[in-house]
Design an enzyme around this catalytic site. Structure first.
Site, PDB file in Angstrom:
ATOM      1  CB  CYS A   2      -0.879   0.030   1.237  1.00 52.43           C
ATOM      2  SG  CYS A   2      -1.844  -1.456   1.436  1.00 52.43           S
ATOM      3  NE  ARG A  27       4.534   1.987  -0.822  1.00 52.20           N
ATOM      4  CZ  ARG A  27       5.519   1.902   0.069  1.00 52.20           C
ATOM      5  NH1 ARG A  27       6.674   2.454  -0.197  1.00 52.20           N
ATOM      6  NH2 ARG A  27       5.356   1.276   1.203  1.00 52.20           N
ATOM      7  CD1 TRP A  79      -0.142  -5.270  -4.225  1.00 53.06           C
ATOM      8  CD2 TRP A  79      -0.158  -6.472  -2.340  1.00 53.06           C
ATOM      9  NE1 TRP A  79       0.376  -6.502  -4.512  1.00 53.06           N
ATOM     10  CE2 TRP A  79       0.385  -7.263  -3.379  1.00 53.06           C
ATOM     11  CE3 TRP A  79      -0.271  -7.032  -1.070  1.00 53.06           C
ATOM     12  CZ2 TRP A  79       0.810  -8.564  -3.183  1.00 53.06           C
ATOM     13  CZ3 TRP A  79       0.168  -8.338  -0.871  1.00 53.06           C
ATOM     14  CH2 TRP A  79       0.703  -9.087  -1.925  1.00 53.06           C
ATOM     15  CG  ASN A 105       1.781   0.185   4.032  1.00 52.67           C
ATOM     16  OD1 ASN A 105       1.489  -0.988   3.820  1.00 52.67           O
ATOM     17  ND2 ASN A 105       2.955   0.705   3.705  1.00 52.67           N
ATOM     18  N   GLY A 106      -0.040  -1.871   6.203  1.00 55.15           N
ATOM     19  CA  GLY A 106       0.421  -2.857   7.186  1.00 55.15           C
ATOM     20  C   GLY A 106      -0.649  -3.909   7.411  1.00 55.15           C
ATOM     21  CD  GLU A 493      18.032 -10.206 -10.273  1.00 50.86           C
ATOM     22  OE1 GLU A 493      17.617 -10.946  -9.368  1.00 50.86           O
ATOM     23  OE2 GLU A 493      17.533  -9.099 -10.530  1.00 50.86           O
ATOM     24  CE  LYS A 497      14.503  -8.291 -12.231  1.00 53.02           C
ATOM     25  NZ  LYS A 497      14.942  -7.762 -10.988  1.00 53.02           N
ATOM     26  CD  GLU A 500      10.959  -9.478 -10.256  1.00 51.98           C
ATOM     27  OE1 GLU A 500      10.747  -9.029  -9.136  1.00 51.98           O
ATOM     28  OE2 GLU A 500      11.952  -9.140 -10.933  1.00 51.98           O
ATOM     29  CG  HIS A 516      21.485 -34.477 -10.907  1.00 56.72           C
ATOM     30  ND1 HIS A 516      21.838 -35.785 -10.652  1.00 56.72           N
ATOM     31  CD2 HIS A 516      22.652 -33.807 -11.087  1.00 56.72           C
ATOM     32  CE1 HIS A 516      23.153 -35.904 -10.656  1.00 56.72           C
ATOM     33  NE2 HIS A 516      23.670 -34.704 -10.927  1.00 56.72           N
ATOM     34  CE  LYS A 617      11.688  -0.799  -6.485  1.00 58.23           C
ATOM     35  NZ  LYS A 617      12.485  -1.622  -7.407  1.00 58.23           N
TER      36      LYS A 617
HETATM   37  C1  G6P Z   1      10.153  -7.255  -4.113  1.00 56.25           C
HETATM   38  C2  G6P Z   1      10.697  -6.497  -5.303  1.00 56.25           C
HETATM   39  C3  G6P Z   1      12.060  -7.047  -5.675  1.00 56.25           C
HETATM   40  C4  G6P Z   1      12.996  -6.972  -4.482  1.00 56.25           C
HETATM   41  C5  G6P Z   1      12.402  -7.670  -3.257  1.00 56.25           C
HETATM   42  C6  G6P Z   1      13.181  -7.356  -2.003  1.00 56.25           C
HETATM   43  O1  G6P Z   1       9.900  -8.574  -4.463  1.00 56.25           O
HETATM   44  O2  G6P Z   1       9.830  -6.600  -6.404  1.00 56.25           O
HETATM   45  O3  G6P Z   1      12.595  -6.283  -6.736  1.00 56.25           O
HETATM   46  O4  G6P Z   1      14.198  -7.571  -4.817  1.00 56.25           O
HETATM   47  O5  G6P Z   1      11.070  -7.203  -3.021  1.00 56.25           O
HETATM   48  O6  G6P Z   1      13.027  -5.991  -1.710  1.00 56.25           O
HETATM   49  P1  G6P Z   1      14.102  -5.111  -0.986  1.00 56.25           P
HETATM   50  O7  G6P Z   1      13.510  -3.749  -0.934  1.00 56.25           O
HETATM   51  O8  G6P Z   1      14.287  -5.719   0.374  1.00 56.25           O
HETATM   52  O9  G6P Z   1      15.355  -5.176  -1.789  1.00 56.25           O
END
Ligand code: G6P
Length: 622
Positions: A2, A27, A79, A105-106, A493, A497, A500, A516, A617
């Protein structure tokens, strides 16, 4: 997660709040709302879906000669956690007596008990009927209950906020308006971020700095259980004993441009392109003067027998990558854990362990919990964080800042690259402090690090091949990523990516694991992205590539492979070459190609790249 924005001041709050909500879109959210203290009290508009839908509702109000307008207001992007995304579940929530409006938020963990208590009183004709399915509405109803019903301290807004804070369990950042206080906006938080921006034309609350950057760079960072009483020309702070607190503002160094797309179609592409500068600034933060250099100079590594790294998402992948570098250079045992696992596994750590927490936002709930777990066991904590004033930055024993500036796209790119480079440099410095690298060797490695931004620029100047290849990949249902050693770490990674932002199923494997299990998934025209930078393992990874090609797969080979020539490329194998660099730093180059590959696949699919479905985010709840 949020997003919260609030404003009180001389200007009309509505455009400021809508603009702030747009800056917080990154976010992640599925509905939005705004409450203004208007001429007739609270005026609330809530709407499921994107902000554009909320704006449409506001425009219709204007056409009906009933515009939303006022000098005090709160806005929210939700969210969904408790209750589906819907107009009614969106924030702000107003209590049944129309006295208190709240954005939250929370997560309120004891909301059921509180709700039952508040509903129970209905039978005594004093109770409330809840309008939504959310945990957050409990706060509005509970606040009204304390504000209106109790005899002691009734009608006192600060007392009410203290009582609510003491009654709720869980995490919260709150923006609160009260019908009896048209000149006051209240903010309070616990385990969720909230900042207060101050300017001559009014004051703001927000979940994050980009929401207020257009208006001010002067901010207060609110600590847990601090209450801010915000008026147009003043901000007062109180603790939970209602004692006044003295706080000072900090000046944000981020520029307003960094929160704008600046001509790029997406923030993600802009942020990928910013990486040479981000790397340069981050490297300079260690080699020049300043806070990062002080940490590098002062941390006493000889007292540690072990390093543990805990993080989530891409930050975890940065940790996995760094493990290879620390172990190679420092000969120290490094454990890497997902923060969500670390916090519950009773980690074997003590005061001879350094726990490194990596987090762009500095607010990821699991990473915060991992840090607190580490501290409770006596371990030293070092955080690598992008957001000044964030919880992890403030609570860790040592903090290194990535100079990435605000990162808006949900999928991280530039912050990840900055994390990697800080981790490399830390490993180099530790190795020197441990007597495993001479000063000359250390300097040589720093010189190589300092050249990374130029090599990244070289990749970014020639994106055509990647773009063209990516345009042929939109139809895949699954794409695999393989690598060996540190190439495997960065394959993780690359795979993350891609999934996502393109919604293509993807997994990463160590090349040696292929036989395996995974190879059973390889069939005609499966794509296997193969990363090869480790010269000593070139033969091994190429034989993995051959094994999948002979089963019908296509291979996109990314790396610095001197053995590859024009003859190696076939219809089944396409090669993207990287500038030369030592194995241990090669992830910084591979990742740029992997980011661009994912970006262009998603762009060709016409997806909402900066705000992928269901993702947030900053994951501020468990
Ligand atoms: C979310 C974001 C990622 C990020 C992860 C950890 O999943 O979409 O891009 O790597 O959170 O977030 P942080 O702020 O702790 O790096």
């Amino acid at each position: 997660m949020c997003g919260i924005i609030g404003y009180i001041g001389k200007e009309d709050a509505v455009p400021i709040i809508i603009d702030g909500l747009k800056k917080l879109e990154y976010r992640g959210y599925d509905s939005a709302g705004i409450a203004i203290y208007g001429q007739n009290g609270f005026d609330v508009v809530k709407q499921k879906g994107r902000l554009a839908a909320l704006e449409e509702r506001l425009s219709s109000r204007q056409l009906e000669n009933n515009p939303l307008s006022g000098h005090l207001g709160i806005g929210h992007t939700r969210w969904a956690t408790h209750g589906e995304p819907s107009d009614i579940n969106s924030h702000p929530h107003v209590g049944s007596r129309n006295k208190i409006a709240v954005v939250h938020n929370g997560i309120i963990e004891n909301y059921r008990q509180l709700k039952e208590r508040l509903e129970y009183s209905v039978q005594n004709s004093e109770g409330v009927t809840f309008a939504s399915q959310t945990d957050s509405e409990v706060i509005a109803q509970l606040a009204e209950h304390y504000y209106c019903m109790d005899n002691v301290n009734a009608g006192d807004l600060i007392d009410t906020v203290i009582r609510v804070s003491n009654a709720v369990e869980g995490s919260y950042a709150l923006g609160i308006m009260c019908i009896d206080e048209p000149d006051v906006l209240i903010a309070v938080k616990k385990d969720n971020p909230l900042i207060i921006g101050v300017s001559d034309s009014g004051n703001f609350i927000a979940s994050d700095v980009p929401a207020v950057l257009k208006y001010t760079k002067e901010v207060y960072y609110l600590n847990d259980k601090e209450i801010a009483v915000i008026r147009s020309g003043s901000v007062q702070f109180f603790n939970m004993d209602k004692e006044p607190l003295h706080k000072t503002t900090e000046t944000v160094t981020w520029s307003m441009d960094s929160a704008e797309k600046g001509g790029y179609p997406h923030f993600m592409l802009k942020e990928i392109m910013e990486q040479p500068k981000v790397l340069r600034d981050t490297i300079q933060s260690v080699l020049g003067e300043g806070a990062n250099k002080n940490v590098f100079d002062n941390i006493c590594v000889s007292r540690f027998k072990k390093i543990a790294i805990a993080a989530c998402g891409s930050a975890y992948n940065a940790g996995v990558t760094a493990k290879y570098v620390f172990e190679k250079l420092c000969r120290l045992s490094v454990e890497t854990d997902l923060a969500s696992e670390f916090r519950y596994k009773d980690p074997i750590i003590d005061n001879k362990t350094l726990v490194i927490l990596v987090s762009q936002s500095g607010e990821t709930a699991d990473t915060i919990a991992a840090m607190r777990e580490a501290k409770s066991k006596g371990a030293a904590t070092l955080s690598i964080v992008n957001v000044l004033g964030s919880t992890i930055a403030k609570e860790a024993d040592y903090c290194l800042f990535t100079a990435a500036g605000p990162e808006i796209a949900v999928a991280t790119t530039k912050a990840f690259s900055a994390q990697l480079v800080l981790l490399y440099m830390l490993a180099i410095r530790f190795a020197h402090k441990l007597g495993l690298l001479t000063e000359y060797d250390e300097q040589e490695l720093f010189v190589e690090i300092a050249a990374l931004p130029y090599k990244v620029s070289a990749i970014l100047e020639q994106t055509d091949a990647i773009q063209k290849y990516a345009s042929t990949c939109v139809g895949y249902k699954s794409i695999f990523f393989i690598g060996r050693n540190i190439d495997y770490a960065i394959a993780l990674e690359g795979s993350l990516k891609l999934k996502e932002i393109s919604y293509i199923h993807s997994e990463a494997y160590a090349g040696g694991e292929l036989k395996h299990g995974t190879i059973s998934l390889v069939e005609e025209n499966t794509l296997v992205v193969t990363i090869s930078n480790c010269a000593s393992l070139f033969g091994k990874i190429m034989s993995n590539a051959q094994q999948v090609i002979s089963r019908g797969a296509k291979v996109l080979l990314i790396g610095n492979c001197s053995e590859i020539d024009d003859d190696t490329e076939t219809e089944k194998l396409y090669y993207i070459s990287l500038p030369h660099v030592s194995d241990i730093f090669s992830p910084s180059l591979s990742v740029v190609v992997l980011q661009l590959f994912s970006y262009y696949v998603a762009a060709n699919k016409g997806l909402d790249i900066d705000k992928p479905r269901n993702l947030a985010k900053s994951v501020t709840v468990e």
